[in-house]
Design a protein around this motif. Sequence first.
Motif, PDB file in Angstrom:
ATOM      1  N   LYS A 157     -18.930 -47.410  31.545  1.00  0.00           N
ATOM      2  CA  LYS A 157     -19.066 -46.010  31.155  1.00  0.00           C
ATOM      3  C   LYS A 157     -18.072 -45.191  31.970  1.00  0.00           C
ATOM      4  N   THR A 158     -17.948 -43.917  31.658  1.00  0.00           N
ATOM      5  CA  THR A 158     -16.932 -43.102  32.320  1.00  0.00           C
ATOM      6  C   THR A 158     -17.202 -42.993  33.811  1.00  0.00           C
ATOM      7  N   ILE A 159     -16.140 -42.759  34.563  1.00  0.00           N
ATOM      8  CA  ILE A 159     -16.303 -42.617  36.006  1.00  0.00           C
ATOM      9  C   ILE A 159     -17.111 -41.364  36.342  1.00  0.00           C
ATOM     10  N   LYS A 160     -17.003 -40.316  35.521  1.00  0.00           N
ATOM     11  CA  LYS A 160     -17.823 -39.122  35.752  1.00  0.00           C
ATOM     12  C   LYS A 160     -19.304 -39.465  35.616  1.00  0.00           C
ATOM     13  N   ALA A 161     -19.657 -40.175  34.543  1.00  0.00           N
ATOM     14  CA  ALA A 161     -21.051 -40.574  34.349  1.00  0.00           C
ATOM     15  C   ALA A 161     -21.533 -41.486  35.474  1.00  0.00           C
ATOM     16  N   THR A 162     -20.634 -42.339  35.954  1.00  0.00           N
ATOM     17  CA  THR A 162     -20.988 -43.273  37.026  1.00  0.00           C
ATOM     18  C   THR A 162     -21.286 -42.533  38.322  1.00  0.00           C
ATOM     19  N   LEU A 163     -20.487 -41.526  38.642  1.00  0.00           N
ATOM     20  CA  LEU A 163     -20.728 -40.749  39.856  1.00  0.00           C
ATOM     21  C   LEU A 163     -22.035 -39.956  39.766  1.00  0.00           C
ATOM     22  N   LEU A 164     -22.409 -39.568  38.561  1.00  0.00           N
ATOM     23  CA  LEU A 164     -23.658 -38.820  38.373  1.00  0.00           C
ATOM     24  C   LEU A 164     -24.884 -39.727  38.369  1.00  0.00           C
ATOM     25  N   ASP A 165     -24.661 -41.022  38.251  1.00  0.00           N
ATOM     26  CA  ASP A 165     -25.759 -41.993  38.213  1.00  0.00           C
ATOM     27  C   ASP A 165     -26.323 -42.154  39.624  1.00  0.00           C
ATOM     28  N   GLN A 166     -27.547 -41.683  39.819  1.00  0.00           N
ATOM     29  CA  GLN A 166     -28.150 -41.687  41.151  1.00  0.00           C
ATOM     30  C   GLN A 166     -28.480 -43.079  41.663  1.00  0.00           C
ATOM     31  N   THR A 167     -28.458 -44.086  40.783  1.00  0.00           N
ATOM     32  CA  THR A 167     -28.686 -45.462  41.239  1.00  0.00           C
ATOM     33  C   THR A 167     -27.413 -46.063  41.838  1.00  0.00           C
ATOM     34  N   VAL A 168     -26.271 -45.449  41.576  1.00  0.00           N
ATOM     35  CA  VAL A 168     -25.001 -45.925  42.134  1.00  0.00           C
ATOM     36  C   VAL A 168     -24.761 -45.283  43.493  1.00  0.00           C
ATOM     37  N   ILE A 169     -24.815 -43.956  43.528  1.00  0.00           N
ATOM     38  CA  ILE A 169     -24.701 -43.185  44.775  1.00  0.00           C
ATOM     39  C   ILE A 169     -25.702 -42.053  44.677  1.00  0.00           C
ATOM     40  N   ALA A 170     -26.464 -41.820  45.712  1.00  0.00           N
ATOM     41  CA  ALA A 170     -27.484 -40.775  45.691  1.00  0.00           C
ATOM     42  C   ALA A 170     -26.888 -39.424  46.080  1.00  0.00           C
ATOM     43  N   GLY A 171     -27.219 -38.406  45.283  1.00  0.00           N
ATOM     44  CA  GLY A 171     -26.942 -37.038  45.707  1.00  0.00           C
ATOM     45  C   GLY A 171     -25.768 -36.332  45.079  1.00  0.00           C
ATOM     46  N   ILE A 172     -24.909 -37.053  44.342  1.00  0.00           N
ATOM     47  CA  ILE A 172     -23.749 -36.409  43.729  1.00  0.00           C
ATOM     48  C   ILE A 172     -24.146 -35.823  42.378  1.00  0.00           C
ATOM     49  N   GLY A 173     -23.831 -34.538  42.187  1.00  0.00           N
ATOM     50  CA  GLY A 173     -24.093 -33.872  40.922  1.00  0.00           C
ATOM     51  C   GLY A 173     -22.793 -33.410  40.291  1.00  0.00           C
ATOM     52  N   ASN A 174     -22.902 -32.507  39.339  1.00  0.00           N
ATOM     53  CA  ASN A 174     -21.759 -32.126  38.517  1.00  0.00           C
ATOM     54  C   ASN A 174     -20.615 -31.481  39.305  1.00  0.00           C
ATOM     55  N   ILE A 175     -20.960 -30.586  40.201  1.00  0.00           N
ATOM     56  CA  ILE A 175     -19.923 -29.887  40.972  1.00  0.00           C
ATOM     57  C   ILE A 175     -19.085 -30.877  41.769  1.00  0.00           C
ATOM     58  N   TYR A 176     -19.761 -31.703  42.542  1.00  0.00           N
ATOM     59  CA  TYR A 176     -19.042 -32.590  43.463  1.00  0.00           C
ATOM     60  C   TYR A 176     -18.379 -33.753  42.747  1.00  0.00           C
ATOM     61  N   ALA A 177     -18.922 -34.168  41.593  1.00  0.00           N
ATOM     62  CA  ALA A 177     -18.248 -35.210  40.811  1.00  0.00           C
ATOM     63  C   ALA A 177     -16.871 -34.716  40.371  1.00  0.00           C
ATOM     64  N   ASP A 178     -16.804 -33.468  39.885  1.00  0.00           N
ATOM     65  CA  ASP A 178     -15.515 -32.900  39.470  1.00  0.00           C
ATOM     66  C   ASP A 178     -14.553 -32.802  40.647  1.00  0.00           C
ATOM     67  N   GLU A 179     -15.052 -32.355  41.789  1.00  0.00           N
ATOM     68  CA  GLU A 179     -14.197 -32.179  42.963  1.00  0.00           C
ATOM     69  C   GLU A 179     -13.716 -33.521  43.517  1.00  0.00           C
ATOM     70  N   ILE A 180     -14.579 -34.511  43.501  1.00  0.00           N
ATOM     71  CA  ILE A 180     -14.215 -35.854  43.984  1.00  0.00           C
ATOM     72  C   ILE A 180     -13.131 -36.460  43.104  1.00  0.00           C
ATOM     73  N   LEU A 181     -13.279 -36.348  41.800  1.00  0.00           N
ATOM     74  CA  LEU A 181     -12.306 -36.936  40.887  1.00  0.00           C
ATOM     75  C   LEU A 181     -10.959 -36.216  40.966  1.00  0.00           C
ATOM     76  N   PHE A 182     -10.983 -34.916  41.209  1.00  0.00           N
ATOM     77  CA  PHE A 182      -9.733 -34.192  41.415  1.00  0.00           C
ATOM     78  C   PHE A 182      -9.047 -34.686  42.684  1.00  0.00           C
ATOM     79  N   GLU A 183      -9.822 -34.824  43.737  1.00  0.00           N
ATOM     80  CA  GLU A 183      -9.286 -35.296  45.018  1.00  0.00           C
ATOM     81  C   GLU A 183      -8.661 -36.679  44.857  1.00  0.00           C
TER      82      GLU A 183
END
Length: 280
Positions: A157-183
């Motif tokens: 699945k998309t990397i954005k969806a993966t970062l939002l998946d709390q079973t992969v990493i706990a605590g990342i939501g929409n704001i920080y997923a966008d910022e992480i992928l930009f970084e």
Amino acid sequence: MPELPEVESVRTGLEKLIKGLKIKQVTVLWDRIIAEPSDIRLFKEKIKNQRIESIGRRGKFLLFFLTDYVMISHLRMEGKYRIESNDVPISKHTHVIFELEDGRELRYLDVRKFGRISLIPRDTELAHASIAKLGPEPVRETLVLETFKNQLLKRKKTIKATLLDQTVIAGIGNIYADEILFEAKIHPARMANTLIERELITLYEAILLVMGKAVKAGGTTIRTYQNAFGETGSYQSFLNVYGKKGQSCPRCGTTIEKTKVAQRGTHYCPNCQSESQLIR
């Protein structure tokens, strides 16, 4: 929705303000906020005279460690805690009031009433449905690089969806997923299992960097978020793409775009996070 940095800021504030105090009694003004036990009378009975020994956090969940129980609190969209004197008028958005032994009150407020509170026995919190399946915290001590890489390479699945998946990493939501992928210079619609070694390492470091900075800044205030002291976060001053549609990318000057990925509004730079990645 409060994400890990915001919830951590609430946690540290509450620890300073109410740790060690006893809860004399509790008033519940909106029954549905209490998820467990389902009998509100039992919730009130159990929590009476419990002492707040410490306050922890797991992902986006607050954990109030009491004498005999753990109170798990999920703030959801707009839940927040306030410490008030008992003579301060109760607002219409106040749904639970914990009367403390020093005369103050810990009040739970929630405009949308989406938040939930569960009271469970001590030492059972890690097996609770809300906690048991959470992935590691986004810090170097618990987010192991090799495990992280293996997890992503299994995800179709998309990397954005993966970062939002709390079973992969706990605590990342929409704001920080966008910022992480930009970084990390990775397009949010890129499939997670197509990332190469170099990109996986870059993404890993971006997660640690962005989440670490956000925690230090006390989180991000976009609308109504405040910590236990009534203070707003300051990470919004450091946002590069989230909420910046139509503005210039701070890295290359290209106009930032907004699309929908993983059913969430998603901000990205079409140059730094090139769509050419999607054909890999």
